[in-house]
Design an enzyme around this catalytic site. Structure first.
Site, mmCIF file in Angstrom:
data_model
loop_
_atom_site.group_PDB
_atom_site.id
_atom_site.type_symbol
_atom_site.label_atom_id
_atom_site.label_comp_id
_atom_site.label_asym_id
_atom_site.label_seq_id
_atom_site.Cartn_x
_atom_site.Cartn_y
_atom_site.Cartn_z
ATOM 1 N N ASP A 17 -1.394 -9.517 26.506
ATOM 2 C CA ASP A 17 -2.669 -9.874 26.744
ATOM 3 C C ASP A 17 -2.953 -11.221 26.516
ATOM 4 O O ASP A 17 -3.819 -11.932 25.615
ATOM 5 C CB ASP A 17 -3.569 -9.200 25.932
ATOM 6 C CG ASP A 17 -3.419 -7.590 26.144
ATOM 7 O OD1 ASP A 17 -3.178 -7.366 27.304
ATOM 8 O OD2 ASP A 17 -3.636 -7.033 25.243
ATOM 9 N N GLU A 223 -10.264 -4.102 33.808
ATOM 10 C CA GLU A 223 -10.099 -4.848 32.686
ATOM 11 C C GLU A 223 -9.611 -6.308 32.749
ATOM 12 O O GLU A 223 -9.378 -6.731 33.643
ATOM 13 C CB GLU A 223 -9.315 -3.989 31.653
ATOM 14 C CG GLU A 223 -7.919 -3.701 31.938
ATOM 15 C CD GLU A 223 -7.085 -2.964 31.043
ATOM 16 O OE1 GLU A 223 -7.657 -2.310 30.133
ATOM 17 O OE2 GLU A 223 -5.728 -2.630 31.347
HETATM 18 O O1 FUB Z 1 -3.816 -4.559 24.912
HETATM 19 C C1 FUB Z 1 -4.476 -3.313 24.869
HETATM 20 C C2 FUB Z 1 -5.074 -3.410 26.099
HETATM 21 O O2 FUB Z 1 -4.108 -3.286 27.386
HETATM 22 C C3 FUB Z 1 -5.929 -4.626 26.589
HETATM 23 O O3 FUB Z 1 -6.951 -4.732 26.153
HETATM 24 C C4 FUB Z 1 -6.191 -4.436 28.090
HETATM 25 O O4 FUB Z 1 -6.333 -5.325 28.831
HETATM 26 C C5 FUB Z 1 -4.734 -3.887 28.539
HETATM 27 O O5 FUB Z 1 -3.622 -5.043 28.677
#
Ligand code: FUB
Length: 333
Positions: A17, A223
């Site tokens: 991320d 997301e």
């Molecule tokens: O790293 C945890 C979660 O996985 C992140 O918040 C999301 O965007 C995905 O990459």
């Protein structure tokens, strides 16, 4: 399809991320820190059980990656439950503000702030999460001294538990033919510690002007919001989650609406895909992660960077996610 060779940045550890910014002429990388916590994988993302953050910097895209060590630890956050997910950092008046999602003691994701006088940290967390904050994946845009946060994520990111910024009694997803749930945008207060308004939807439209539908899994938001500017336009990019694409949409102002354009990165090895896009020394780069070094373990991700290029009309050339780097090829030969 672009085939420029990606580079792994932190081969000795698992980082994911990446939020990347240029501060004081250097690239700073703010990733999540994956580790083998032994939590079983599920759709709620419990296996992403991260407990601290490191900061990395680079003076040159091909140069050494400096690890500035642990800059924030879950044990130092008074309201902490578990799971430090994707963070982002903004600079205002020489101070650095790290925004991070973390489950509170009731297992509800909130977004917290931690402050430092250096981009390298350490960051000191505020006593409480931001009032009215929820869900995950904060990303900050600065525009003429005004700061905006984009945030939100489905499934384990809990966005489906809210409507109009209020918690629902039960999580609810729209039907496939209804408008998709949107990521959120909110202006930050002058002191960077609060929301200055009610969060609003980041609406993504198709080229006919219709909001993307919830069943449009190849294009709708899931997301990993990121925002960057190119030639005066706002590029909102995000992950489609269960279809594993990084997509983008273009708008004329930070609030949108944004018109869907296409795919930046095809699926990588691993379930999640998450990124940032940054200009450095006249070139553009996509920072992201995959699970090649951990042989597909989705909770153990590795940071990569690859050059990103635009077509003359401002569209982004799609990058192939599963292309192996030379390092990986050598290991497999
Ligand atoms: O790293 C945890 C979660 O996985 C992140 O918040 C999301 O965007 C995905 O990459």
């Amino acid at each position: 399809m672009e085939t420029k060779t990606p580079r792994y940045l932190v081969p000795g550890d698992y980082m994911a991320d990446p939020a990347v910014h240029v501060f004081n002429g250097k690239l700073y990388i703010y990733p999540s820190h994956d580790w083998e916590s032994g939590i079983e994988e599920n759709d709620n993302g419990d296996h992403f059980n991260m407990k601290d953050y490191h900061v990395f910097s680079m003076e040159d895209i091909n140069g050494e990656v400096t690890d500035h060590g642990i800059v924030l630890d879950v044990k130092d956050i008074s309201w902490a439950g578990r799971q430090l997910w994707d963070n982002d950092v903004a600079c205002k008046n020489g101070m650095y503000y790290m925004y991070f999602p973390l489950k509170d003691k009731n297992d509800i994701f909130r977004i917290g702030v931690a402050i430092s006088d250096s981009p390298e940290g350490p960051f000191v967390p505020e006593e409480n999460p931001i009032k009215g904050s929820y869900s995950i994946d904060p990303c900050i845009l600065e525009e003429d001294g005004v700061y905006y946060m984009y945030f939100g994520g489905l499934w384990g990111g809990q966005l489906q538990r809210y409507r109009n910024n209020k918690a629902l009694e039960c999580a609810a997803f729209p039907a496939d033919n209804e408008p998709a749930l949107c990521g959120k945008i909110v202006r930050l207060s002058d002191n960077m510690l609060e929301f200055a308004e009610e969060p609003k939807d980041v609406v993504i439209l198709d080229k006919e002007g219709n909001p993307l539908k919830a069943g449009d899994n190849e294009r709708r938001f899931f997301e990993a919001s990121w925002i960057h500017k190119y030639n005066g336009k706002y590029y909102y990019s995000y992950s489609t989650g269960d279809t594993h694409l990084l997509c983008y949409a273009i708008g004329d102002n930070p609030y949108g609406p944004f018109i869907y354009q296409g795919v930046i990165l095809t699926p990588v090895v691993g379930w999640t895909t998450h990124h940032s896009i940054v200009e450095f020394k006249g070139k553009w780069y996509l920072f992201h992660h995959d699970c090649v070094p951990s042989e597909g373990k989705t909770w153990l991700r590795s940071l990569k960077v690859v050059e990103l290029t635009y077509n003359p009309d401002g569209s982004i050339k799609t990058i192939e996610g599963k292309k192996l780097s030379p390092m990986q090829k050598n290991e497999k030969e």
